[in-house]
Design a protein around this motif. Structure first.
Motif, mmCIF file in Angstrom:
data_model
loop_
_atom_site.group_PDB
_atom_site.id
_atom_site.type_symbol
_atom_site.label_atom_id
_atom_site.label_comp_id
_atom_site.label_asym_id
_atom_site.label_seq_id
_atom_site.Cartn_x
_atom_site.Cartn_y
_atom_site.Cartn_z
ATOM 1 N N UNK A 76 0.969 -1.134 -0.148
ATOM 2 C CA UNK A 76 0.051 0.028 0.229
ATOM 3 C C UNK A 76 0.704 1.153 -0.089
ATOM 4 N N UNK A 77 1.871 1.191 0.867
ATOM 5 C CA UNK A 77 2.858 2.413 0.798
ATOM 6 C C UNK A 77 3.275 2.615 -0.451
ATOM 7 N N UNK A 78 3.832 1.555 -0.988
ATOM 8 C CA UNK A 78 4.259 1.733 -2.485
ATOM 9 C C UNK A 78 3.688 2.608 -3.337
ATOM 10 N N UNK A 79 2.177 2.562 -3.138
ATOM 11 C CA UNK A 79 1.264 3.340 -3.903
ATOM 12 C C UNK A 79 1.675 4.839 -4.295
ATOM 13 N N UNK B 123 6.771 13.631 -8.932
ATOM 14 C CA UNK B 123 8.013 13.862 -7.924
ATOM 15 C C UNK B 123 8.103 12.296 -7.439
ATOM 16 N N UNK B 124 7.438 11.626 -6.692
ATOM 17 C CA UNK B 124 7.560 10.450 -5.909
ATOM 18 C C UNK B 124 7.655 9.314 -7.102
ATOM 19 N N UNK B 125 7.259 9.350 -8.097
ATOM 20 C CA UNK B 125 7.415 8.313 -9.033
ATOM 21 C C UNK B 125 9.005 8.597 -9.981
ATOM 22 N N UNK B 126 9.160 9.884 -9.839
ATOM 23 C CA UNK B 126 10.518 10.234 -10.265
ATOM 24 C C UNK B 126 11.771 9.893 -9.501
ATOM 25 N N UNK B 127 11.319 10.056 -7.977
ATOM 26 C CA UNK B 127 12.215 9.707 -6.919
ATOM 27 C C UNK B 127 12.640 8.080 -7.211
ATOM 28 N N UNK B 128 11.409 7.367 -7.162
ATOM 29 C CA UNK B 128 11.924 5.865 -7.216
ATOM 30 C C UNK B 128 12.520 5.673 -8.535
ATOM 31 N N UNK B 129 12.092 6.179 -9.617
ATOM 32 C CA UNK B 129 12.945 5.807 -10.910
ATOM 33 C C UNK B 129 14.282 6.342 -10.737
ATOM 34 N N UNK C 13 16.756 0.690 -4.265
ATOM 35 C CA UNK C 13 15.228 0.602 -3.897
ATOM 36 C C UNK C 13 14.645 1.510 -2.954
ATOM 37 N N UNK C 14 13.588 1.806 -2.898
ATOM 38 C CA UNK C 14 13.038 2.411 -2.031
ATOM 39 C C UNK C 14 12.061 1.819 -0.828
ATOM 40 N N UNK C 15 12.147 1.501 0.173
ATOM 41 C CA UNK C 15 11.135 1.025 1.149
ATOM 42 C C UNK C 15 10.512 1.875 1.988
ATOM 43 N N UNK C 16 9.406 1.622 2.406
ATOM 44 C CA UNK C 16 8.619 2.578 3.463
ATOM 45 C C UNK C 16 8.129 1.839 4.631
ATOM 46 N N UNK C 17 8.501 2.350 5.462
ATOM 47 C CA UNK C 17 7.900 1.694 6.792
ATOM 48 C C UNK C 17 7.087 2.929 7.509
ATOM 49 N N UNK C 18 5.983 2.776 7.932
ATOM 50 C CA UNK C 18 5.160 3.770 8.513
ATOM 51 C C UNK C 18 4.312 2.957 9.604
ATOM 52 N N UNK C 19 3.922 3.942 10.613
ATOM 53 C CA UNK C 19 2.828 3.709 11.672
ATOM 54 C C UNK C 19 2.042 4.973 11.854
ATOM 55 N N UNK C 20 0.884 4.714 11.409
ATOM 56 C CA UNK C 20 -0.321 5.929 11.859
ATOM 57 C C UNK C 20 -0.067 6.649 13.099
#
Lengths: 165, 687
Positions: B469-472, B493-499, B507-514
């Motif tokens: 979901x975060x990768x969205x 931007x974020x898609x550019x960041x990933x590219x 690679x980019x990973x996201x960890x998140x806690x609401x």
């Protein structure tokens, strides 16, 4: 008149191709000389775990890590030995540098188009897909290997099939 | 020789000075400003002004001039600093940078920005100190007229320029330059001291600025010719320095600082500046790479010679000196290799140092209070990666500030400190470099992301994992921001960041806690990075473990080893049970020690988990150059890269988590060794 002749000679020369002839067991093979970067001895190869047996490992070629493939194992030849005579042909294919181990390098041959015959459909160990033909030279027969296709093929496991290069 | 030849030098120097200036401005403690820092800022502005005037960059020169005057008041304590003043100073610095770029590209600088900043600075001077600075509209021609000490015959004066220990070749060059600045009335002397009497309206520091491109400031003495000012100071250098520090004030008689004192300060600062100028050179990366490879070759040749010498049976006198020579050569070659390898590496500080500014500006625009923390500034990264990581990182930081961290009031209501915390960290991990952007903001809202994704027509399902979901957010055109702001929210931007990051092989990973925050992790491979490694031996083979993963090593005893279901073995270390990975099993090494109690267990950590690796022998620590295996070969499971050892042989660098995965796969497959091993790797790799 002489100029016409010269042009004809040049055109013919353009079609002549030079091949590096090497031996694997009793057989003579040849690859396009333009693919060859250098020829060196077999030494200091670091094994890579879990790789197919014909991939001997990697070696250091002036700061560049180069994989070494033993075509003798790949072609199921007997008597695979490593000694002072074992030769590595370093080739450039698909922007990569790869070393191939052969029994010996004999000479460089120029073949005119007439001398290159199409390869027959055969071969289980060496698919004719990887041959660019058979070269006939007097009573010798040279197996002309399309080294590009061979080394980038999936069965050589040299290139990531997922990568796009 | 044309003066234009010096332009490039000036541009480079001015750029460095501006960067210095910005750093000092940001570090400035507003309530209790450090005098030395203010001086440094002033000096930077002053040096740029001198150069700009010399090369005829009038707009830049005028801007710096006004700026410098204001700074002069600030460092004398006549101007009380406030946060908004520092902001204005930073803005002035930016405009100066733009002007510099414009001159570099041979364009006209932005007139509007120039007038605006001049006016703003004038305004500050008027309001804060109640006096006007030199009007910017004045014709720029007589450059430092207002600053010059009063000279009898208008702006025209005579200066005696003495060149100390300057060779004839340089001297000719310098005299030519001087001709551009004024009329040479006389010249005489020798290599040791050569005096030129120059008439014109150029100021002393103007002249000095030109000369400094060719010779050191210590080699120049400039004094006003006796005719103009009989009481010229005995030592000329302080006089030069004193001229520019004199403030432009309404009452010319008023000199708040005794010239002698200011001169001493300036004189003390000068040699330091000269040293800084000569401390770096620019070299093309290709050249460096070539040197790295050549040195590698040299090491191999040296090892070969060493072997030959030690094989010599005859230990006669001649041989012993040969052996001494060899050991000296070995030491020198090693030192050379180490020095050369470090050239390409630059610390992450180069990237991180720009973020205090980014954070300050962005936070200011958004009305948020942010504290920036950086970790691992000294982590070294290949130069090419450093250059390419800056933009994606800036984007992620902006994103965190805009979407992540809440407004101060909201934070307070949630029981969090008003000031949000943004952490930038860099470290080596598992053969990679891990760069993290962490915030303690709102975190990501899974439901909102999913809803937004549906709205945008992306195919999503409720069963997706959090990570998916975060990768969205990396999908093109995706933004959950309620309003498009100046900072972010347009969804580009974020898609550019990933590219960009994928383009670097990362690679980019996201960890998140609401409610608790988000951690964006950039994992980059070490293409040419240098790694601190621990070399280990298994069977006859040498491997490298990244030192950062190694926690400790110990000799396992039988009592500490427990078999688990199947083939799994765990090792009890203190109160922890660690999975055991026997390298010789995973990598099929022959002739290795198979009895765990006779081998050594190295406790390693990878991606937050610990493992016990069984090896035969620890050899030692060394720095190694990381060589990519994929250039000519392919990814190898359990191996992150390769390196070349001192003897010229290739050694493989182990990837801890990859080895663990590999050992599991091998056990599942019943230790069948075939090509199929490669297939698992593709699955494990995020596409």
């Amino acid at each position: 008149m002489s100029q016409v002749n010269n042009e004809a000679v040049l055109a013919a020369e353009a079609e002549n191709r030079e091949f590096l002839v090497f031996s694997l067991g009793e057989e003579e093979y040849a690859i396009d000389i333009l693919k060859v970067q250098e020829i060196r001895g077999y030494e200091n190869v670091t094994r890579i775990a879990n790789a197919p047996d014909f991939i001997k490992g990697v070696t250091n070629l002036r700061g560049v890590i180069v994989p070494i493939v033993d075509l003798r194992i790949k072609f199921h030849l007997e008597n695979v030995e490593y000694g002072g005579q074992t030769v590595v042909i370093v080739v450039n294919v698909a922007d990569r540098v790869v070393g191939i181990v052969v029994d010996g390098v004999s000479d460089v041959m120029t073949l005119v188009p007439d001398q290159i015959k199409p390869a027959p459909e055969f071969g289980v160990t060496l698919s004719s897909d990887f041959l660019s033909g058979l070269g006939s030279l007097d009573d010798r027969m040279l197996v002309l290997v399309d080294i590009d296709k061979l080394l980038t093929s999936e069965e050589m496991a040299l290139v990531d099939s997922t990568s796009n290069r | 020789m044309d003066i234009a030849d010096f332009f490039e030098t000036f541009f480079e120097e001015a750029e460095e000075l501006l960067a210095d200036m910005e750093q000092h401005l940001l570090e400035l403690d507003i309530d209790n400003p450090d005098g030395e820092q203010l001086n440094a800022i002033f000096r930077a502005a002053h040096s740029i002004k001198g150069g700009a005037g010399t090369f005829g960059f009038n707009v830049l020169q005028k801007t710096t001039h006004i700026f410098e005057n204001l700074l002069d008041h600030a460092r004398k304590g006549e101007l009380t600093l406030r946060a908004d003043l520092v902001d204005t100073f930073l803005e002035a610095k930016d405009i100066m940078h733009e002007q510099l770029d414009a001159y570099r590209n041979e364009e006209a600088p932005d007139q509007e920005a120039y007038e605006r900043i001049c006016q703003t600075l004038q305004q500050i001077a008027l309001e804060e100190i109640g006096q006007t600075l030199e009007a910017p509209a004045a014709p720029p021609a007589p450059l430092f007229k207002a600053e010059e000490p009063p000279v009898p015959s208008g702006s025209e004066h005579q200066l005696v320029v003495a060149l100390l220990n300057v060779s004839e070749k340089d001297r000719t060059l310098l005299v030519e330059e001087l001709e551009q600045l004024g009329e040479i009335q006389a010249q005489s002397g020798d290599d040791k001291r050569y005096e030129v009497i120059l008439a014109g309206d150029s100021s002393a520091d103007d002249i000095e600025a030109v000369m400094c491109f060719i010779i050191e400031p210590e080699q120049i003495e400039i004094k006003v010719a006796d005719r103009a000012q009989p009481a010229a100071p005995a030592s000329a250098v302080p006089a030069v320095a004193a001229v520019p520090t004199a403030p432009v004030s309404a009452e010319p008689a008023e000199k708040p600082q005794p010239p002698a004192e200011s001169a001493r300060k300036e004189a003390a600062a000068k040699p330091k500046k000269a040293a800084a100028e000569s401390s770096s050179i620019r070299v093309s990366v290709d050249k460096v790479d070539q040197i790295i490879n050549l040195v590698g070759e040299l090491i191999i040749t040296q090892s070969m010679l060493d072997q030959t010498v030690s094989d010599l049976e005859d230990q006669s006198v001649g041989n012993s000196s040969l052996q001494n020579g060899m050991s000296l050569l070995q030491r020198n070659a090693r030192d050379l290799q180490e020095a050369v390898m470090s050239i390409r590496m630059i610390p992450m500080e180069f990237v991180f140092s720009r973020f205090p500014r980014v954070v300050r500006d962005t936070a200011g625009k958004l009305g948020k209070e942010i504290e920036l923390v950086t970790e691992g500034k000294s982590t070294e990264l290949d130069k090419s990666l450093v250059e390419r990581i800056t933009d994606p990182l800036t984007h992620l930081v902006r994103n965190s500030l805009d979407h992540g961290i809440e407004m101060p009031d909201k934070r307070e209501a949630l029981g969090k400190p008003r000031t949000g915390k943004l952490t930038l960290s860099a470290r080596h991990q598992g053969g990679n470099i891990l760069i993290e952007v962490r915030d303690d903001g709102a975190g990501m809202d899974r439901e909102r992301l999913l809803a937004k994704a549906r709205e945008n027509g992306l195919s999503v399902s409720d069963t997706m994992t959090d990570e998916e979901v975060y990768q969205l957010i990396f999908a093109p055109g995706f933004s959950t921001a309620e309003a498009v702001t100046d900072v972010s929210g347009r969804g580009v931007g974020m898609d550019v960041v990933k590219r960009n990051i994928q383009g670097m092989g990362g690679r980019v990973e996201i960890q998140s806690k609401k409610g608790e925050g988000t951690n964006t992790r950039i994992v980059l491979p070490l293409t040419l990075a240098i790694l601190d490694g621990m070399s280990i031996k298994v069977g006859g083979e040498t491997f490298i473990l990244p030192l950062s993963t190694v926690l400790e090593s110990l000799q396992p005893t039988k009592n500490d080893m427990y078999a688990m279901a199947g083939d799994d073995v765990v090792l009890k270390v203190r109160d922890e049970y660690l999975p055991v990975i026997a390298i010789h099993e995973v990598l099929d090494v022959e002739n290795a020690i198979t009895d765990p109690t006779r081998s050594i267990a190295v406790i390693v950590q990878g991606e937050g988990r610990r493992y016990a690796m069984l090896v035969d022998e620890l050899i030692g620590q060394q720095q190694v150059v990381v060589k990519n295996l994929e250039d000519n070969y392919r990814k190898v499971p359990g191996i992150s890269a390769a390196t070349i050892l001192g003897d010229g042989s290739v050694s493989l660098i182990l990837d801890i988590t990859g080895l663990h995965r590999l050992s599991r796969v091998k056990k599942e497959a019943g230790k069948i060794v075939n090509n199929q091993h490669y297939s698992f790797y593709k699955e494990a790799e995020p596409s």
